[in-house]
Design a protein around this motif. Structure first.
Motif, PDB file in Angstrom:
ATOM      1  N   ARG A  84       0.738  -1.220  -0.012  1.00  0.00           N
ATOM      2  CA  ARG A  84      -0.077  -0.090   0.041  1.00  0.00           C
ATOM      3  C   ARG A  84       0.920   1.191  -0.181  1.00  0.00           C
ATOM      4  NH1 ARG A  84      -2.143   3.874  -0.646  1.00  0.00           N
ATOM      5  NH2 ARG A  84      -3.943   4.658  -0.143  1.00  0.00           N
ATOM      6  N   THR A  92     -16.379  13.730  15.454  1.00  0.00           N
ATOM      7  CA  THR A  92     -16.093  14.876  14.666  1.00  0.00           C
ATOM      8  C   THR A  92     -14.852  14.321  13.863  1.00  0.00           C
ATOM      9  OG1 THR A  92     -16.508  16.272  16.506  1.00  0.00           O
ATOM     10  CG2 THR A  92     -14.791  17.257  14.687  1.00  0.00           C
ATOM     11  N   PHE A  93     -13.743  13.817  14.500  1.00  0.00           N
ATOM     12  CA  PHE A  93     -12.479  13.279  13.773  1.00  0.00           C
ATOM     13  C   PHE A  93     -12.724  11.927  13.162  1.00  0.00           C
ATOM     14  CE2 PHE A  93     -11.063  16.399  16.674  1.00  0.00           C
ATOM     15  CZ  PHE A  93     -10.372  17.227  15.925  1.00  0.00           C
ATOM     16  N   VAL A  94     -11.827  11.797  11.958  1.00  0.00           N
ATOM     17  CA  VAL A  94     -11.911  10.574  11.327  1.00  0.00           C
ATOM     18  C   VAL A  94     -10.446   9.910  11.160  1.00  0.00           C
ATOM     19  CG1 VAL A  94     -12.452   9.562   9.038  1.00  0.00           C
ATOM     20  CG2 VAL A  94     -14.060  10.964  10.000  1.00  0.00           C
ATOM     21  N   VAL A 143     -10.381   6.184   5.914  1.00  0.00           N
ATOM     22  CA  VAL A 143     -11.580   6.016   5.011  1.00  0.00           C
ATOM     23  C   VAL A 143     -11.389   5.135   4.010  1.00  0.00           C
ATOM     24  CG1 VAL A 143     -10.806   8.122   3.485  1.00  0.00           C
ATOM     25  CG2 VAL A 143     -13.331   7.409   3.823  1.00  0.00           C
ATOM     26  N   ASN A 144     -12.061   4.584   3.352  1.00  0.00           N
ATOM     27  CA  ASN A 144     -12.146   3.538   2.277  1.00  0.00           C
ATOM     28  C   ASN A 144     -11.116   4.381   1.126  1.00  0.00           C
ATOM     29  OD1 ASN A 144     -12.778   1.009   0.687  1.00  0.00           O
ATOM     30  ND2 ASN A 144     -14.137   1.043   2.469  1.00  0.00           N
ATOM     31  N   GLY A 145     -10.131   3.769   0.514  1.00  0.00           N
ATOM     32  CA  GLY A 145      -9.578   4.207  -0.318  1.00  0.00           C
ATOM     33  C   GLY A 145      -8.268   4.723   0.123  1.00  0.00           C
ATOM     34  N   GLY A 146      -8.316   4.782   1.555  1.00  0.00           N
ATOM     35  CA  GLY A 146      -7.057   5.764   2.335  1.00  0.00           C
ATOM     36  C   GLY A 146      -6.162   4.399   2.789  1.00  0.00           C
ATOM     37  N   THR A 147      -5.531   4.575   3.931  1.00  0.00           N
ATOM     38  CA  THR A 147      -4.452   3.700   4.229  1.00  0.00           C
ATOM     39  C   THR A 147      -4.656   3.056   5.612  1.00  0.00           C
ATOM     40  OG1 THR A 147      -3.374   5.414   5.520  1.00  0.00           O
ATOM     41  CG2 THR A 147      -2.517   5.046   3.378  1.00  0.00           C
ATOM     42  N   GLY A 159       1.035   7.567   9.442  1.00  0.00           N
ATOM     43  CA  GLY A 159      -0.098   8.497   9.180  1.00  0.00           C
ATOM     44  C   GLY A 159      -1.210   8.325  10.052  1.00  0.00           C
ATOM     45  N   TYR A 161      -1.865   6.752  12.712  1.00  0.00           N
ATOM     46  CA  TYR A 161      -1.605   7.107  14.249  1.00  0.00           C
ATOM     47  C   TYR A 161      -1.602   8.511  14.341  1.00  0.00           C
ATOM     48  CZ  TYR A 161      -1.487   2.274  14.019  1.00  0.00           C
ATOM     49  OH  TYR A 161      -1.854   0.853  13.786  1.00  0.00           O
ATOM     50  N   SER A 168      -2.955  10.901  12.874  1.00  0.00           N
ATOM     51  CA  SER A 168      -4.168  11.580  12.640  1.00  0.00           C
ATOM     52  C   SER A 168      -5.229  11.199  14.042  1.00  0.00           C
ATOM     53  CB  SER A 168      -5.006  11.086  11.173  1.00  0.00           C
ATOM     54  OG  SER A 168      -5.445  10.013  11.657  1.00  0.00           O
ATOM     55  N   GLY A 186     -15.382   6.929   7.838  1.00  0.00           N
ATOM     56  CA  GLY A 186     -15.367   8.113   7.430  1.00  0.00           C
ATOM     57  C   GLY A 186     -16.462   9.061   6.352  1.00  0.00           C
ATOM     58  N   VAL A 187     -16.995   8.001   5.681  1.00  0.00           N
ATOM     59  CA  VAL A 187     -17.862   8.247   4.809  1.00  0.00           C
ATOM     60  C   VAL A 187     -19.289   8.690   5.426  1.00  0.00           C
ATOM     61  CG1 VAL A 187     -19.237   7.557   2.742  1.00  0.00           C
ATOM     62  CG2 VAL A 187     -16.651   6.725   3.176  1.00  0.00           C
ATOM     63  N   LYS A 210     -20.099   8.274   9.096  1.00  0.00           N
ATOM     64  CA  LYS A 210     -19.717   8.489  10.414  1.00  0.00           C
ATOM     65  C   LYS A 210     -21.043   7.595  11.087  1.00  0.00           C
ATOM     66  CE  LYS A 210     -17.043  12.498  10.205  1.00  0.00           C
ATOM     67  NZ  LYS A 210     -17.176  13.889  10.181  1.00  0.00           N
ATOM     68  N   TYR A 233       4.873   7.119  14.594  1.00  0.00           N
ATOM     69  CA  TYR A 233       3.371   7.328  14.676  1.00  0.00           C
ATOM     70  C   TYR A 233       3.195   8.713  13.746  1.00  0.00           C
ATOM     71  CZ  TYR A 233       3.519   3.891  18.193  1.00  0.00           C
ATOM     72  OH  TYR A 233       3.411   2.666  18.573  1.00  0.00           O
ATOM     73  N   ARG A 274      -3.299  20.666  14.605  1.00  0.00           N
ATOM     74  CA  ARG A 274      -4.292  19.458  14.384  1.00  0.00           C
ATOM     75  C   ARG A 274      -3.485  18.278  14.780  1.00  0.00           C
ATOM     76  NH1 ARG A 274      -6.192  15.376  13.765  1.00  0.00           N
ATOM     77  NH2 ARG A 274      -7.626  14.653  12.280  1.00  0.00           N
ATOM     78  N   THR A 303     -10.376   5.438  -7.195  1.00  0.00           N
ATOM     79  CA  THR A 303     -10.100   4.199  -6.095  1.00  0.00           C
ATOM     80  C   THR A 303      -9.693   4.739  -4.836  1.00  0.00           C
ATOM     81  OG1 THR A 303      -9.865   2.795  -8.018  1.00  0.00           O
ATOM     82  CG2 THR A 303      -9.275   1.978  -5.811  1.00  0.00           C
ATOM     83  N   PHE A 304      -8.604   5.712  -4.990  1.00  0.00           N
ATOM     84  CA  PHE A 304      -7.910   5.925  -3.812  1.00  0.00           C
ATOM     85  C   PHE A 304      -8.261   7.334  -3.468  1.00  0.00           C
ATOM     86  CE2 PHE A 304      -4.986   2.718  -5.547  1.00  0.00           C
ATOM     87  CZ  PHE A 304      -4.888   1.976  -4.492  1.00  0.00           C
ATOM     88  N   VAL A 305      -8.118   7.352  -2.123  1.00  0.00           N
ATOM     89  CA  VAL A 305      -8.504   8.917  -1.387  1.00  0.00           C
ATOM     90  C   VAL A 305      -7.361   9.186  -0.687  1.00  0.00           C
ATOM     91  CG1 VAL A 305      -9.870   9.546   0.290  1.00  0.00           C
ATOM     92  CG2 VAL A 305     -10.961   8.068  -1.386  1.00  0.00           C
ATOM     93  N   GLY A 321     -12.622  15.543   8.713  1.00  0.00           N
ATOM     94  CA  GLY A 321     -12.093  14.972   9.962  1.00  0.00           C
ATOM     95  C   GLY A 321     -10.952  14.291  10.192  1.00  0.00           C
ATOM     96  N   THR A 345      -6.711  14.519   8.426  1.00  0.00           N
ATOM     97  CA  THR A 345      -5.606  15.636   8.258  1.00  0.00           C
ATOM     98  C   THR A 345      -5.358  16.274   7.130  1.00  0.00           C
ATOM     99  OG1 THR A 345      -4.095  13.704   7.816  1.00  0.00           O
ATOM    100  CG2 THR A 345      -4.462  14.214  10.044  1.00  0.00           C
ATOM    101  N   GLY A 399       1.632  12.086   6.608  1.00  0.00           N
ATOM    102  CA  GLY A 399       0.624  10.816   6.125  1.00  0.00           C
ATOM    103  C   GLY A 399      -0.063  11.257   4.883  1.00  0.00           C
ATOM    104  N   LYS A 449       0.648   5.529  -3.781  1.00  0.00           N
ATOM    105  CA  LYS A 449       0.256   4.477  -4.676  1.00  0.00           C
ATOM    106  C   LYS A 449      -0.553   4.674  -5.956  1.00  0.00           C
ATOM    107  CE  LYS A 449      -0.354   0.065  -5.355  1.00  0.00           C
ATOM    108  NZ  LYS A 449       0.897  -0.810  -5.353  1.00  0.00           N
ATOM    109  N   VAL A 473     -15.682  11.088   0.692  1.00  0.00           N
ATOM    110  CA  VAL A 473     -17.149  10.584   1.121  1.00  0.00           C
ATOM    111  C   VAL A 473     -18.096  10.229  -0.100  1.00  0.00           C
ATOM    112  CG1 VAL A 473     -19.236  11.642   2.321  1.00  0.00           C
ATOM    113  CG2 VAL A 473     -17.200  12.141   3.370  1.00  0.00           C
TER     114      VAL A 473
END
Ligand SMILES: Cc1ncc(COP(=O)(O)O)c(C=O)c1O
Ligand SMILES: Cc1ncc(COP(=O)(O)O)c(C=O)c1O
Lengths: 357, 357
Positions: A102, A184-186, A189-193, A200, A202, A204, A225-226, A228, B66, B102, B184-186, B191, B193, B200, B207, B226
């Motif tokens: 990834r 509030t915080f995420v 999210v899908n497509g992320g890591t 990253g 951790y 966040s 994340g999408v 909540k 982290y 943040r 695909t990727f985000v 919410g 960073t 991060g 990728k 989202v």
């Protein structure tokens, strides 16, 4: 790779071993560490064990700027009769390579990495504490070392393993924790890591963690994340709920980490004939179960705590007290079984243990 | 803080200055660097300029595991008559502190950090290349240095500034780039960073970047995490579109970076009486404008390229050719004006320039 020999340089000044009673998590490190380098020309090479020492990097090293790095976490346990054991370390090595893919980091040879862990742990076996519940935490990690300010995969890496003796997570019996659902915080999210074990994710999480800690909560329970709405995981644990006799856990959706403990818990529950279902779980569903008096247990699973029962869940201004703030029956049985297998007091039915010595 | 004196240790071995023609981005660094330390007891302290040299950190330093780290990016420009100038550096220092908040990193004194930049750049002024379009890239960054494997804000940090002479972004006239809309990727989600300049975010982009590069695209255009529908930004640039005489750009929604160039572009357009609107922009809206023959220009904005016109946008299997693959009129005017102000050939109407020498 398998045939590469690990060069060893022994320390000349052994550090004093800490007192098992005063051990904290991840603050003290053993006498030696493992390092291996990667370059485009030579691939992974020069595996070596050295005295524990600082790393020296160019200030432009990619890891400092673009966080291209992955890590793992597992433990070595000492049995009563002095055997040293690892719990499913191959799972961690597989996950390390999934994280590598990834993050565009060259894969490592899993067999060889495991061999490196075993050799380092064997050398440091006197550092493994023996008091009940104590262990040696193993932290393999890979950092990108090329000095370059362009956003691109590094051409150079280091794979490093360090070891830290850690105290018992539960010093006076298992104490259920209070956790707060984060609105509030995420974290991911899908497509992320999220499904990779990378820095990253951790970084966040720190802010939300800091805010709930001020209110007396031990951890954040992340929602997706999408919307909540759907339960993801906790700080560094996967989540399980027992609702009306059935155990449910969020399915691997791409944004949560595939925990080794999670997988072991599912296997045990299935083996015991306790229904366990991986699915999308909304926080509303848990709230409704609570209202209906059907929320019987909630617990996190992870290498550090093994099983961490949740005594209170804060959500939308309400405090959901679970099982009267006490550890549940299934949580306790899972904890006893897993730690029993790890420390060698229970039979290793599933061949999870790999001996070091 | 303002009264702290910066200790200087001069290098005894000056490196050879590179040839301005062969300069790449972010690969060569100057003779000196700035460092300042943070501890809970002493706050930010011991500011010093040293010969450029490796950083030495415990392998358990939080930044490796982290990713608690933030950075900035700006440039020093040399005018024809030898003056050295910075472009809105106070904006970068404000953003550094927003990123710090943040990431739970202690804030720096913005005035003092700017003073440190000026002092370091002044010392290294002979490193600033003078060929057209060249400059000295300035990279301030903060890393968490406490050796601790717990997921918690570090108790120790280093604030470091390094400098890198960089070549002209456009060597033979401005060449519009091809970018691909990522499906695909985000990169970031509300919410998360995304609005902070932290490692991060860039690690997670590698990728997708690697995959589009294989297809001949220079950059990824990110959509929101989202709905995967709304335009966010490009690699390290904010995005603008000129549609039917009006310039539109995604509003600051919490998941994109607030670019200094973006802000300057909006100011210039307003000043010129060209309508500019910050709003949520769906990729469908851009596609429709293209179909209707109303998509007149598209360009990215960022410190590295200033203005980067987009000649082709790949989306859903279609290739949208923009302005016949040539730079548009507004893009060109913005580029000429911004670089004119930066290099001192155009009047600094908005007081954006801070002199170094
Ligand atoms: C984000 C996250 N989720 C879950 C886990 C639990 O995984 P494991 O059971 O493999 O320790 C961890 C810890 O490793 C983690 O960091
Ligand atoms: C993610 C991202 N977006 C946008 C930008 C543009 O910002 P600026 O104009 O301040 O360079 C950058 C570069 O700094 C960036 O990294």
């Amino acid at each position: 790779m398998e045939n590469q020999e690990i060069q060893i340089t022994y320390t000349t000044t052994e550090k004093p071993k800490p007192n098992a009673e005063s051990l904290e998590f991840g603050k003290i490190f053993t006498d030696h560490m493992f390092i291996m380098d990667y370059s485009l020309e030579d691939g992974w090479h020069s595996p070596r064990i050295l005295p524990y020492q600082p790393i020296t990097l160019d200030p432009a090293a990619i890891v400092f700027h673009y966080g291209q790095t992955v890590f793992e976490g597992l433990k070595a346990y000492k049995t009563k009769d002095g055997h040293v054991r690892l719990f499913r370390p191959n799972k961690n090595m597989e996950r390390l390579n999934r994280s590598n893919r990834r993050l565009c980091i060259p894969e490592i040879d899993e067999e060889f990495a495991l061999q490196a862990i075993r050799e380092l742990v064997r050398l440091e076996k006197d550092w493994i504490p023996t008091a009940p519940g104590t262990s040696l935490y193993i932290r393999p990690f890979i950092i990108s070392t090329e000095p370059y300010l362009g956003v691109a995969p590094s051409k150079r890496y280091q794979f490093i393993i360090i070891l830290s003796p850690v105290g018992a997570y539960y010093k006076e019996g298992i104490n259920p924790v209070k956790i707060a659902v984060e609105q509030t915080f995420v974290r991911a999210v899908n497509g992320g890591t999220g499904e990779a074990k990378t820095a990253g994710n951790y970084a966040s999480s720190l802010k939300a963690q800091e805010l709930v800690a001020e209110k007396g909560y031990a951890q954040v329970l992340w929602l997706d994340g999408v919307e909540k709405k759907y339960i993801e995981e906790v700080g560094s644990m996967n989540m399980f709920f027992k609702v009306d006799g059935e155990v449910i856990t969020p399915s691997l959706n791409g944004s949560i980490l595939e925990g080794v403990t999670r997988n072991s818990v599912i296997t045990l529950l299935q083996h015991w004939g306790i229904p366990v279902i991986e699915k999308k779980i909304s926080i509303d569903e848990i709230y409704q179960a609570y209202k209906d008096g059907l929320l019987e247990e909630a617990f996190g699973t992870g290498t550090a705590a093994v099983i961490s029962p949740v005594g209170e869940l804060s959500w939308n201004g309400e405090k959901l007290a679970i099982n009267g703030g006490k550890i549940g029956e299934v949580s306790q049985r899972l904890y006893d079984t897993l730690t029993g297998i790890q420390y060698g007091t229970k039979e290793d039915t599933f061949n999870w243990i790999i001996e070091v010595s």
